[in-house]
Scaffold this active site. Structure first.
Site, PDB file in Angstrom:
ATOM      1  N   VAL A 158       0.804  -1.166   0.000  1.00 51.82           N
ATOM      2  CA  VAL A 158       0.038   0.053   0.081  1.00 51.82           C
ATOM      3  C   VAL A 158       0.802   1.417  -0.092  1.00 51.82           C
ATOM      4  CG1 VAL A 158      -1.931   1.016   1.097  1.00 51.82           C
ATOM      5  CG2 VAL A 158      -1.698  -1.276   1.097  1.00 51.82           C
ATOM      6  N   VAL A 199       3.014   1.874  -3.361  1.00 52.17           N
ATOM      7  CA  VAL A 199       2.413   2.345  -4.683  1.00 52.17           C
ATOM      8  C   VAL A 199       1.683   3.611  -4.301  1.00 52.17           C
ATOM      9  CG1 VAL A 199       1.621   0.087  -5.651  1.00 52.17           C
ATOM     10  CG2 VAL A 199       0.024   1.041  -3.928  1.00 52.17           C
ATOM     11  N   ARG A 210       5.005  -3.246   8.282  1.00 54.08           N
ATOM     12  CA  ARG A 210       5.176  -2.706   9.645  1.00 54.08           C
ATOM     13  C   ARG A 210       5.300  -3.846  10.812  1.00 54.08           C
ATOM     14  NH1 ARG A 210       4.307   2.787   9.396  1.00 54.08           N
ATOM     15  NH2 ARG A 210       3.916   2.776  11.700  1.00 54.08           N
ATOM     16  N   LEU A 256      -4.927  -0.954   9.720  1.00 56.80           N
ATOM     17  CA  LEU A 256      -5.756   0.019   9.155  1.00 56.80           C
ATOM     18  C   LEU A 256      -6.419   1.038  10.409  1.00 56.80           C
ATOM     19  CD1 LEU A 256      -8.027  -2.091   6.792  1.00 56.80           C
ATOM     20  CD2 LEU A 256      -5.880  -0.591   6.135  1.00 56.80           C
ATOM     21  N   HIS A 306     -28.920   9.980 -10.306  1.00 57.42           N
ATOM     22  CA  HIS A 306     -28.308   9.920 -11.617  1.00 57.42           C
ATOM     23  C   HIS A 306     -28.055  11.344 -11.855  1.00 57.42           C
ATOM     24  CE1 HIS A 306     -27.569   8.961 -15.738  1.00 57.42           C
ATOM     25  NE2 HIS A 306     -28.381  10.187 -16.085  1.00 57.42           N
TER      26      HIS A 306
HETATM   27  N1  LIG Z   1      -4.508   3.120   2.321  1.00 53.78           N
HETATM   28  C1  LIG Z   1      -4.383   2.601   3.513  1.00 53.78           C
HETATM   29  O1  LIG Z   1      -5.332   2.038   4.105  1.00 53.78           O
HETATM   30  C2  LIG Z   1      -2.814   2.609   3.880  1.00 53.78           C
HETATM   31  C3  LIG Z   1      -1.908   3.275   3.495  1.00 53.78           C
HETATM   32  C4  LIG Z   1      -0.657   3.051   3.950  1.00 53.78           C
HETATM   33  C5  LIG Z   1      -0.265   1.853   4.731  1.00 53.78           C
HETATM   34  N2  LIG Z   1      -1.017   1.177   5.271  1.00 53.78           N
HETATM   35  C6  LIG Z   1      -0.963  -0.028   6.030  1.00 53.78           C
HETATM   36  O2  LIG Z   1       0.466   0.249   6.442  1.00 53.78           O
HETATM   37  C7  LIG Z   1       0.812  -1.079   6.650  1.00 53.78           C
HETATM   38  C8  LIG Z   1       2.376  -0.962   5.965  1.00 53.78           C
HETATM   39  O3  LIG Z   1       2.388  -0.801   4.586  1.00 53.78           O
HETATM   40  P1  LIG Z   1       3.367  -1.248   3.741  1.00 53.78           P
HETATM   41  O4  LIG Z   1       3.137  -0.938   2.263  1.00 53.78           O
HETATM   42  O5  LIG Z   1       4.745  -1.223   4.283  1.00 53.78           O
HETATM   43  O6  LIG Z   1       3.183  -2.794   3.790  1.00 53.78           O
HETATM   44  P2  LIG Z   1       2.180  -4.192   2.820  1.00 53.78           P
HETATM   45  O7  LIG Z   1       2.192  -5.137   3.891  1.00 53.78           O
HETATM   46  O8  LIG Z   1       1.112  -3.415   2.372  1.00 53.78           O
HETATM   47  O9  LIG Z   1       3.215  -4.207   1.623  1.00 53.78           O
HETATM   48  C9  LIG Z   1       4.598  -4.604   1.701  1.00 53.78           C
HETATM   49  C10 LIG Z   1       5.143  -5.311   0.672  1.00 53.78           C
HETATM   50  O10 LIG Z   1       6.333  -5.563   0.655  1.00 53.78           O
HETATM   51  C11 LIG Z   1       6.778  -6.761  -0.005  1.00 53.78           C
HETATM   52  N3  LIG Z   1       8.200  -7.093   0.759  1.00 53.78           N
HETATM   53  C12 LIG Z   1       8.294  -7.710   1.921  1.00 53.78           C
HETATM   54  N4  LIG Z   1       9.696  -7.897   2.182  1.00 53.78           N
HETATM   55  C13 LIG Z   1      10.283  -7.723   0.842  1.00 53.78           C
HETATM   56  C14 LIG Z   1      11.645  -7.528   0.352  1.00 53.78           C
HETATM   57  N5  LIG Z   1      12.755  -7.779   1.129  1.00 53.78           N
HETATM   58  N6  LIG Z   1      11.719  -7.251  -0.814  1.00 53.78           N
HETATM   59  C15 LIG Z   1      10.799  -6.727  -1.675  1.00 53.78           C
HETATM   60  N7  LIG Z   1       9.333  -6.941  -1.330  1.00 53.78           N
HETATM   61  C16 LIG Z   1       9.279  -7.193  -0.033  1.00 53.78           C
HETATM   62  C17 LIG Z   1       5.659  -7.675   0.459  1.00 53.78           C
HETATM   63  O11 LIG Z   1       5.304  -8.852  -0.346  1.00 53.78           O
HETATM   64  C18 LIG Z   1       4.508  -6.944   0.190  1.00 53.78           C
HETATM   65  O12 LIG Z   1       3.932  -6.655  -1.022  1.00 53.78           O
HETATM   66  C19 LIG Z   1       0.144  -2.205   5.670  1.00 53.78           C
HETATM   67  O13 LIG Z   1      -0.492  -2.814   6.825  1.00 53.78           O
HETATM   68  C20 LIG Z   1      -0.895  -1.259   5.085  1.00 53.78           C
HETATM   69  O14 LIG Z   1      -2.185  -1.704   5.143  1.00 53.78           O
HETATM   70  C21 LIG Z   1      -2.395   1.258   5.063  1.00 53.78           C
END
Ligand SMILES: NC(=O)c1ccc[n+]([C@@H]2O[C@H](COP(=O)([O-])OP(=O)(O)OC[C@H]3O[C@@H](n4cnc5c(N)ncnc54)[C@H](O)[C@@H]3O)[C@@H](O)[C@H]2O)c1
Length: 468
Positions: free
Chosen positions: A187, A190, A275, A322, A447
């Site tokens: 999350v 991107v 995290r 979340l 609408h």
């Molecule tokens: N819009 C939202 O709700 C929102 C926004 C920001 C963050 N968050 C929350 O914060 C938390 C942290 O976010 P995040 O983006 O850090 O975690 P995430 O869990 O969403 O994604 C982490 C990604 O890193 C990848 N990964 C892990 N180790 C890796 C490595 N060594 N090399 C390459 N890729 C690796 C994982 O496979 C995963 O796809 C999440 O639980 C998320 O839900 C939520």
């Protein structure tokens, strides 16, 4: 010694909401929180200070810039010489954060919640109360709610510092990096990758897993990835990061992809690989608070820890990290302490990812439902057939409804497209009431609105979409 009915440790979305609800229920309440911003106490935790709120402020600013530079022309608006004033953009983001964190301070005052700035540490139990060190001052509390949140997980090869940043650093870069690396296509990766890409960075995203956004419905992750790639985000999956070296000039990352060793140079590197729970300074070990093998505070289904009168909620107990899940746990735990039936429906928690197009879902994916042995019917409706989306000049994506084949009960709703962060709320409400696709299909939707795509997707479950 000050004595409280409820003492909350942690002032993020879980903790501050728990404190407000406890105070509403008539408890004498305090909250101790250690977060500091610019050297000053700042309530609201990660979400308000360095997470949800500032990232959305930057996503909005960067999206406006993208609209002006790439889309205005299609609306017949001519804009010459648009450019980014990053300092001003960051200052606006900081002002939004100031307003909201200050707002919590105001809510605490209004609800007569005593606020301590510093760490909260469980010290000992005396009679029916806990003695807690609240920022260096011993206080007693009959109930303690641990809501200490989480911290970014560091990659051992690439500790945070210098050009290697986590969410807070990535929201405060003082210039747009030319080449930005992101480790982790989750999350944060991107969302923040999108911000800097729109502001002009070349963004490369390195992900360990073989696919994009695996928890989402396959159709949604496929559609979202298509659009993100089209915008220029350069994704690499099944990547194994082998080495990360930092110099004054930037960061060199060596990774393995398809059996080949690749070396890439970046000016900045965001590490967003999840995290970890934050139990720092809590005194967990001294008082025997049970943590699980991954460091999360262990709780039962009433948020009770192994210690009498000590509860835990939010990121520190695991589950979906979340803010809205944490907030609802805050309400539920305060109500449970008051002897009420506080409850969170974990089957109806929305997920939203604020990319462009936005991604949102609630409940089971089609694949998840089938894996559970459920027979499903699905309906999908494209925004390309929605008048309001066409008017917006953004008709990317679709709404997909997954319903139980026999009962028609909605099991999940999945969206990618314009404003789906808001549209998902309707699906959550219908699911909360145990509604069916037919219920959604027979609800009158204004609408022309984007929400008509939700109704049409529900109609499509019964193959009776009207406009597709
Ligand atoms: N819009 C939202 O709700 C929102 C926004 C920001 C963050 N968050 C929350 O914060 C938390 C942290 O976010 P995040 O983006 O850090 O975690 P995430 O869990 O969403 O994604 C982490 C990604 O890193 C990848 N990964 C892990 N180790 C890796 C490595 N060594 N090399 C390459 N890729 C690796 C994982 O496979 C995963 O796809 C999440 O639980 C998320 O839900 C939520």
């Amino acid at each position: 010694m000050d004595a409280f009915d409820v003492l909350v440790i942690g002032g993020g979305p879980a903790g501050y909401v728990a404190a407000i609800r406890a105070a509403q229920l008539g408890f004498k309440t305090a909250c101790v929180d250690a977060f500091e911003r610019n050297g000053k106490a700042s309530l609201g935790g990660t979400c308000l200070n360095v997470g949800c709120i500032p990232s959305k402020a930057m996503l909005d600013s960067s999206e406006k810039f993208e609209m002006i530079t790439h889309e205005a022309d299609e609306h017949g608006i001519v804009v010459d010489g648009a450019r980014v004033d990053l300092n001003k953009m960051l200052a606006r983001k900081d002002a939004v954060v100031d307003k909201l964190t200050g707002g919590i301070q105001f809510l605490f005052k209004k609800n007569k919640i005593k606020s301590y700035h510093g760490y909260g540490r469980l010290v000992r139990r005396e009679g029916d109360a806990w003695i807690v060190d609240a920022a260096g001052e011993e206080v007693s509390a009959k109930n303690v709610i641990v809501a200490t949140g989480s911290n970014p997980r560091a990659l051992p090869l690439a500790p945070f510092g210098g050009h290697i940043v986590e969410n807070s650093g990535a929201l405060a870069l003082t210039e747009v990096p030319q080449r930005l690396g992101v480790i982790g296509a989750g999350v944060i990766g991107v969302e923040l990758g999108s911000v800097w890409r729109r502001l002009g960075a070349q963004v490369t995203v390195l992900e360990a897993l073989p696919g994009f956004l695996l928890p989402a419905d396959d159709a949604v992750s496929k559609e979202a990835l298509k659009h993100l790639k089209k915008q220029g985000l350069d994704f690499h999956f099944s990547v194994n990061v082998k080495d990360v070296q930092q110099s004054d000039a930037g960061v060199t990352v060596t990774y393995e992809e398809n059996g080949q060793s690749v070396t890439a140079q970046f000016d900045k590197l965001i590490v967003s690989i999840g995290r970890v729970p934050n139990t720092q300074g809590l005194g967990a070990q001294d008082v025997g608070l049970t943590l699980d093998e991954r460091g999360f505070v262990k709780i039962d289904d009433h948020y009770r820890t192994n210690l009498p009168g000590v509860y835990a909620i939010g990121d520190v107990v695991g589950g979906a990290m979340l803010a809205h899940k944490a907030e609802d746990e805050g309400v539920a735990v305060a109500e449970i302490i008051a002897g009420q039936a506080g409850h969170v429906n974990y089957d109806a928690i929305p997920w939203v990812i604020y990319t462009s197009p936005e991604i949102a879902w609630v409940g089971l994916t089609e694949q998840g439902a089938k894996a559970q042995g459920l027979e499903v019917r699905t309906g999908q409706f494209p925004f390309a057939a929605n008048g309001r989306a066409l008017g917006h000049n953004d008709s990317r994506g679709f709404v997909k409804v997954v319903a139980d084949a026999k009962s028609d009960k909605i099991l999940g709703v999945h969206m990618v497209g314009p404003n789906v962060s808001e549209l998902i709320a309707e699906a959550v409400s219908v699911m909360e009431f145990g509604g069916s696709a037919e219920d959604l299909a027979r609800t009158v939707h204004a609408h022309p609105t984007l929400s008509e795509a939700v109704k049409e997707a529900a109609l499509a479950v019964d193959k009776r979409a009207l406009h597709a």
